[in-house]
Scaffold this active site. Sequence first.
Site, PDB file in Angstrom:
ATOM      1  N   GLY A 117       0.431  -1.259   0.188  1.00 45.29           N
ATOM      2  CA  GLY A 117       0.476  -0.064  -0.065  1.00 45.29           C
ATOM      3  C   GLY A 117       0.985   1.443   0.095  1.00 45.29           C
ATOM      4  N   THR A 168       1.482   3.540   2.327  1.00 44.52           N
ATOM      5  CA  THR A 168       1.781   4.117   3.232  1.00 44.52           C
ATOM      6  C   THR A 168       3.171   3.370   3.493  1.00 44.52           C
ATOM      7  OG1 THR A 168      -0.765   4.448   4.418  1.00 44.52           O
ATOM      8  CG2 THR A 168       0.900   4.691   5.967  1.00 44.52           C
ATOM      9  N   ALA A 174      -3.468   0.057   6.602  1.00 42.68           N
ATOM     10  CA  ALA A 174      -5.100  -0.248   6.885  1.00 42.68           C
ATOM     11  C   ALA A 174      -5.918   0.570   6.142  1.00 42.68           C
ATOM     12  CB  ALA A 174      -5.171  -0.555   8.729  1.00 42.68           C
ATOM     13  N   GLY A 194      -6.986  -4.822   2.629  1.00 40.75           N
ATOM     14  CA  GLY A 194      -7.435  -5.387   0.946  1.00 40.75           C
ATOM     15  C   GLY A 194      -7.572  -4.522   0.583  1.00 40.75           C
ATOM     16  N   GLY A 211      -6.014  -2.784  -1.264  1.00 40.39           N
ATOM     17  CA  GLY A 211      -4.841  -2.968  -2.537  1.00 40.39           C
ATOM     18  C   GLY A 211      -4.919  -4.341  -3.352  1.00 40.39           C
ATOM     19  N   GLU A 247      -0.935 -10.680   3.539  1.00 36.01           N
ATOM     20  CA  GLU A 247      -0.979  -9.856   4.379  1.00 36.01           C
ATOM     21  C   GLU A 247      -1.730 -11.380   5.493  1.00 36.01           C
ATOM     22  OE1 GLU A 247      -1.443  -5.511   1.682  1.00 36.01           O
ATOM     23  OE2 GLU A 247      -3.451  -6.243   3.270  1.00 36.01           O
ATOM     24  N   LYS A 274      -8.094   6.644   9.206  1.00 36.59           N
ATOM     25  CA  LYS A 274      -8.204   5.265   9.259  1.00 36.59           C
ATOM     26  C   LYS A 274      -9.050   4.906  10.395  1.00 36.59           C
ATOM     27  CE  LYS A 274      -6.327   4.490   5.241  1.00 36.59           C
ATOM     28  NZ  LYS A 274      -4.936   4.046   4.569  1.00 36.59           N
TER      29      LYS A 274
HETATM   30  C1  5RP Z   1      -3.684  -3.610   1.148  1.00 36.79           C
HETATM   31  C2  5RP Z   1      -4.059  -2.869   1.821  1.00 36.79           C
HETATM   32  C3  5RP Z   1      -3.272  -1.528   2.435  1.00 36.79           C
HETATM   33  O1  5RP Z   1      -2.437  -2.031   3.826  1.00 36.79           O
HETATM   34  C4  5RP Z   1      -3.985  -0.704   2.541  1.00 36.79           C
HETATM   35  O2  5RP Z   1      -4.932  -0.737   1.901  1.00 36.79           O
HETATM   36  C5  5RP Z   1      -4.201   0.285   3.028  1.00 36.79           C
HETATM   37  O3  5RP Z   1      -3.075   1.722   2.045  1.00 36.79           O
HETATM   38  P1  5RP Z   1      -2.611   2.508   2.360  1.00 36.79           P
HETATM   39  O4  5RP Z   1      -1.669   2.509   3.091  1.00 36.79           O
HETATM   40  O5  5RP Z   1      -2.719   2.997   0.184  1.00 36.79           O
HETATM   41  O6  5RP Z   1      -3.787   3.964   2.849  1.00 36.79           O
HETATM   42  O7  5RP Z   1      -4.362  -3.808   3.094  1.00 36.79           O
HETATM   43  O8  5RP Z   1      -4.226  -4.636   0.563  1.00 36.79           O
END
Ligand code: 5RP
Length: 217
Positions: free
Chosen positions: A29, A31, A83, A95, A97, A103, A121
């Site tokens: 993701g 982050t 997350a 999820g 992504g 994970e 979040k």
């Molecule tokens: C990928 C994930 C990511 O951790 C979640 O979607 C958060 O992503 P981002 O850091 O881009 O907000 O679970 O499967």
Amino acid sequence: MTQDELKKKVAEAALKYIKDVPVIGVGTGSTTNFFIEMLADYKADIEGAVSSSVGTTERLKKVGIPVLDLNDVGTLEVYIDGADEISPHKHLVKGGGGALTREKIIAAASKKFVCIADGSKCVERLGAFPLPIEVIPMARSYVAREMVKLGGQPVWRENFVTDNHNHILDVRNLDILDPIKMEQTVNNITGVVAVGLFAMRPADIVLVSKGEEIITL
Ligand code: 5RP
């Protein structure tokens, strides 16, 4: 501060958890991508990383971190990942992504799961973010019907195939009052590979960036 600045800040805060850890688990993701970029400065101290997706593997290799097979390294000391939603009990929805299954495997195989996220979040109750479910392709419609029975509105993430060659259903409208029970219920539907609820194995530590502050849950 922009959302990217907040993500960078919280990624930086996670670096203290990888001190003296030779092999780390790395999530997927935007982050986590900031965290991976920062790992470049620590590569002399890191033996390698276990990756949660093809995308993360490419990024790790690009910064010079060897990618190891989980089967060869056994229990991991630390897993760092983002997350989509975080409850006050450190239960997560993940999820967005599409990497939820790998994970979940890495989280299960890790002693310490450090979740990194910006303040957007954090929620009181999980469920506003559509719950991702990885399914075996031929079971997609069946699992969707079962999710409707649970009160959800499943939407097939079309034109997306997971790294494990499966499909994703994003389920809207679920009121997740009891995340552990919901995780168990969805896990029991035949054809489900994994559900993006991380409640049975929640995060151990959640780092949240809010303005200049890093809050630790
Ligand atoms: C990928 C994930 C990511 O951790 C979640 O979607 C958060 O992503 P981002 O850091 O881009 O907000 O679970 O499967």
